[in-house]
Write an enzyme that holds these catalytic residues in place. Structure first.
Site, PDB file in Angstrom:
ATOM      1  N   ARG A  51     -57.499  31.710  -9.242  1.00 45.37           N
ATOM      2  CA  ARG A  51     -58.177  30.446  -8.572  1.00 45.37           C
ATOM      3  C   ARG A  51     -59.560  30.069  -8.951  1.00 45.37           C
ATOM      4  O   ARG A  51     -59.749  29.058  -9.314  1.00 45.37           O
ATOM      5  CB  ARG A  51     -57.994  30.639  -7.200  1.00 45.37           C
ATOM      6  N   THR A  52     -60.376  31.200  -8.495  1.00 45.63           N
ATOM      7  CA  THR A  52     -61.933  30.787  -8.564  1.00 45.63           C
ATOM      8  C   THR A  52     -62.494  30.512 -10.092  1.00 45.63           C
ATOM      9  O   THR A  52     -63.024  29.660 -10.315  1.00 45.63           O
ATOM     10  CB  THR A  52     -62.569  32.255  -8.282  1.00 45.63           C
ATOM     11  N   LYS A  80     -69.426  47.861 -23.784  1.00 46.53           N
ATOM     12  CA  LYS A  80     -70.443  48.435 -24.791  1.00 46.53           C
ATOM     13  C   LYS A  80     -71.508  49.259 -23.687  1.00 46.53           C
ATOM     14  O   LYS A  80     -72.303  49.881 -24.265  1.00 46.53           O
ATOM     15  CB  LYS A  80     -71.017  47.867 -25.708  1.00 46.53           C
ATOM     16  N   ARG A 101     -68.228  36.739 -11.258  1.00 47.99           N
ATOM     17  CA  ARG A 101     -67.639  37.751 -10.319  1.00 47.99           C
ATOM     18  C   ARG A 101     -67.828  39.145 -10.640  1.00 47.99           C
ATOM     19  O   ARG A 101     -67.501  39.519 -12.066  1.00 47.99           O
ATOM     20  CB  ARG A 101     -66.179  37.378 -10.221  1.00 47.99           C
ATOM     21  N   HIS A 129     -67.715  36.162  -0.836  1.00 46.62           N
ATOM     22  CA  HIS A 129     -67.162  35.149  -1.659  1.00 46.62           C
ATOM     23  C   HIS A 129     -67.534  33.467  -1.085  1.00 46.62           C
ATOM     24  O   HIS A 129     -66.644  32.956  -0.793  1.00 46.62           O
ATOM     25  CB  HIS A 129     -65.744  35.277  -1.645  1.00 46.62           C
TER      26      HIS A 129
HETATM   27  N1   CP Z   1     -59.135  33.322  -3.714  1.00 45.22           N
HETATM   28  C1   CP Z   1     -59.378  33.843  -4.672  1.00 45.22           C
HETATM   29  O1   CP Z   1     -60.670  34.325  -4.872  1.00 45.22           O
HETATM   30  O2   CP Z   1     -58.472  33.924  -5.856  1.00 45.22           O
HETATM   31  P1   CP Z   1     -58.404  34.658  -7.267  1.00 45.22           P
HETATM   32  O3   CP Z   1     -58.989  36.036  -6.979  1.00 45.22           O
HETATM   33  O4   CP Z   1     -57.507  34.196  -7.908  1.00 45.22           O
HETATM   34  O5   CP Z   1     -60.048  33.800  -7.827  1.00 45.22           O
END
Ligand code: CP
Length: 304
Positions: A51-52, A80, A101, A129
């Site tokens: 999603r993100t 590396k 991320r 998040h």
């Molecule tokens: N909600 C969320 O962060 O989903 P993903 O891990 O798929 O990005």
């Protein structure tokens, strides 16, 4: 230049502006289809995501911009031994804005320290998040009509669930917030959140073990999966993974206007039979993530 590392990096006024813009985009998406022409978003994902990452990419493409990046540490020079600091110094010259991320808490903060472009934390370990929080807030505002005076039940892995930590941080700023924290003993929220956020803001909350008992009180039920990737041993995960499963029997205890949110991915914690209940809005919530990320990109690039 503004970075979004924590949900608190936006004041409640700035946050209201982002949500308002997201709702405008939702109503007239074509009006925004060229706003980022010539701009590039870098997506640096050292941890898996559906999603993100994809909603960030969809957001930038919807705005007429382009995207570049990697979807795993293995396919980048991190494999590396390159540091986040060096990577972002380089990527700053390739893109105009960056979503990152990383499994390590604080990595997006390090990136922001060395970056010449706005950095957005797309999830750091069990910490924060913020763009999921924006998605959650937009879902609640759009479907409940308000962000104040909401009773929210957070259920599942409250220890490792970064979406829960971020949303609690954001919600304590709205008057009348009240929380029920439903988790096994081992997966209770971290002490720092209890002391420095809930107690410090005098927010009423109760830690409970039986979901059905508090269901009738809730405006929002925020379900989460048990975060397998953050456990030290598989046995503990297996013992705890099915602690709470929302099914149609439990849904009978909920108010007719209660909403079920979940950041997804779902594993077992919501039975698929609940999906057809109109109160189950988690797939709608995932779609809202595109609009709110479009609004955030426009805001950080000062194009709104
Ligand atoms: N909600 C969320 O962060 O989903 P993903 O891990 O798929 O990005």
């Amino acid at each position: 230049m503004k970075h979004i590392i924590s949900p608190l990096d936006l004041s409640t006024e700035e946050l209201a502006g982002v949500l308002e813009l997201a709702e405008k985009i939702m109503r007239e998406p074509e009006k925004y289809s060229d706003c980022c022409r010539g701009k590039k978003l870098a997506t640096l994902f050292y941890e898996p995501s559906t999603r993100t990452r994809l909603s960030f990419e969809a957001a930038m493409l919807n705005l007429g911009g382009s995207v570049l990046g990697f979807s795993s540490a293995d396919s980048s020079s991190a494999s590396k031994g390159e540091s986040v600091a060096d990577t972002i110094r380089v990527v700053s010259g390739y893109a105009d804005i960056c979503a990152i991320r990383h499994p390590k808490e604080g990595a997006p903060y390090v990136a922001a320290t060395y970056s010449n472009i706005p950095i957005i934390n797309a999830g750091d370990g069990g910490h924060n998040h913020p763009t999921q929080t924006l998605t959650d807030l937009l879902t609640m505002k759009h479907l409940k009509g308000r962000l104040d005076h909401l009773t929210i039940g957070f259920c599942g892995d409250l220890k490792f669930g970064r979406t829960v930590h971020s949303l609690i941080n954001a919600m304590v700023r709205y008057p009348g917030s009240r929380f029920f924290l439903i988790s096994p003993e081992e997966l209770k929220i971290p002490t720092y959140l209890r002391e420095e956020v809930l107690d410090a803001h005098h927010v009423p909350y109760e830690e409970v073990r039986i979901l059905e008992e508090i269901m009738p009180e809730l405006d929002i039920l925020y379900m989460t999966r048990v975060q397998r990737e953050r456990f030290f041993n598989e046995e503990d995960y297996i013992r705890l993974k099915d602690s709470f499963i929302l099914d149609t029997v439990k849904m009978q205890y909920a108010r007719p206007d209660m909403l079920v949110l979940h950041p997804l991915p779902r594993v077992n914690e919501i039975s698929v039979e609940v999906d057809s209940d109109p109160r189950a809005v988690y797939f709608k919530q995932a779609h809202f993530g595109v609009y709110v990320r479009m609004a955030l990109i426009l805001t950080l690039l000062e194009l709104n």
